[in-house]
Motif scaffolding. Structure first.
Motif, mmCIF file in Angstrom:
data_model
loop_
_atom_site.group_PDB
_atom_site.id
_atom_site.type_symbol
_atom_site.label_atom_id
_atom_site.label_comp_id
_atom_site.label_asym_id
_atom_site.label_seq_id
_atom_site.Cartn_x
_atom_site.Cartn_y
_atom_site.Cartn_z
ATOM 1 N N SER A 174 46.188 1.066 39.555
ATOM 2 C CA SER A 174 46.694 2.659 38.471
ATOM 3 C C SER A 174 45.327 3.410 37.899
ATOM 4 N N GLY A 175 45.775 4.328 37.637
ATOM 5 C CA GLY A 175 45.058 4.695 36.489
ATOM 6 C C GLY A 175 44.015 6.028 37.711
ATOM 7 N N ASP A 176 43.016 7.166 37.007
ATOM 8 C CA ASP A 176 42.768 8.213 37.520
ATOM 9 C C ASP A 176 41.311 7.317 38.838
ATOM 10 N N LEU A 177 41.924 9.070 40.224
ATOM 11 C CA LEU A 177 41.004 8.589 41.051
ATOM 12 C C LEU A 177 39.857 8.727 41.007
ATOM 13 N N GLY A 178 38.446 8.318 41.087
ATOM 14 C CA GLY A 178 37.010 9.007 41.328
ATOM 15 C C GLY A 178 37.436 9.638 42.386
ATOM 16 N N MET A 179 35.864 10.655 42.498
ATOM 17 C CA MET A 179 35.764 11.473 43.685
ATOM 18 C C MET A 179 35.799 11.035 44.992
ATOM 19 N N HIS A 180 35.114 10.072 45.010
ATOM 20 C CA HIS A 180 34.736 9.287 46.240
ATOM 21 C C HIS A 180 35.889 8.682 47.333
ATOM 22 N N ARG A 182 39.582 10.639 45.815
ATOM 23 C CA ARG A 182 39.980 12.107 46.423
ATOM 24 C C ARG A 182 39.368 12.436 48.237
ATOM 25 N N LEU A 183 37.493 12.166 48.144
ATOM 26 C CA LEU A 183 37.771 12.331 49.313
ATOM 27 C C LEU A 183 37.709 11.626 50.293
ATOM 28 N N ALA A 184 37.935 10.112 50.677
ATOM 29 C CA ALA A 184 38.323 9.116 51.471
ATOM 30 C C ALA A 184 40.234 9.148 51.836
ATOM 31 N N ASN A 185 40.494 10.110 50.825
ATOM 32 C CA ASN A 185 41.787 9.584 50.892
ATOM 33 C C ASN A 185 42.631 11.093 51.365
ATOM 34 N N PHE A 186 41.629 12.459 51.154
ATOM 35 C CA PHE A 186 41.599 13.620 51.900
ATOM 36 C C PHE A 186 41.171 12.797 53.885
ATOM 37 N N TRP A 187 40.578 12.761 53.559
ATOM 38 C CA TRP A 187 40.021 12.462 55.241
ATOM 39 C C TRP A 187 40.887 11.266 56.046
ATOM 40 N N GLN A 188 41.899 10.928 55.624
ATOM 41 C CA GLN A 188 42.695 9.779 55.803
ATOM 42 C C GLN A 188 44.020 10.268 56.701
#
Length: 83
Positions: free
Chosen positions: A69-75, A77-83
């Protein structure tokens, strides 16, 4: 004659399916015959969306996937983008 009628019916059914694929869920549910009262109200739609979201949440939690739970950090979001 019966074969032509069957082919025509099948073509009409396929055309209708294609049309439904292009429509949003709310527009589909607002079609005559989809509910007892015709078009659903905004309140009913919000309630159904809430129920669907809750069922989706339950299915994710029960699937064994780790949910953080909680907000995602920038890293994240970047990791989710590249998956």
């Amino acid at each position: 004659m019966a074969e032509w009628s069957t082919q025509t019916q099948q073509k009409m059914l396929n055309d209708h399916k294609q049309q439904l694929k292009k429509m949003s869920t709310q527009k589909i549910l607002a079609q005559p015959g989809m509910t007892d009262k015709g078009a659903i109200s905004v309140h009913e739609n919000e309630e159904k969306e809430r129920e669907i979201a809750e069922k989706f949440r339950e299915s994710v939690v029960n699937s064994g996937v780790r949910v953080v739970s909680g907000d995602l950090g920038m890293h994240h979001r970047l990791a989710n983008f590249w998956q």
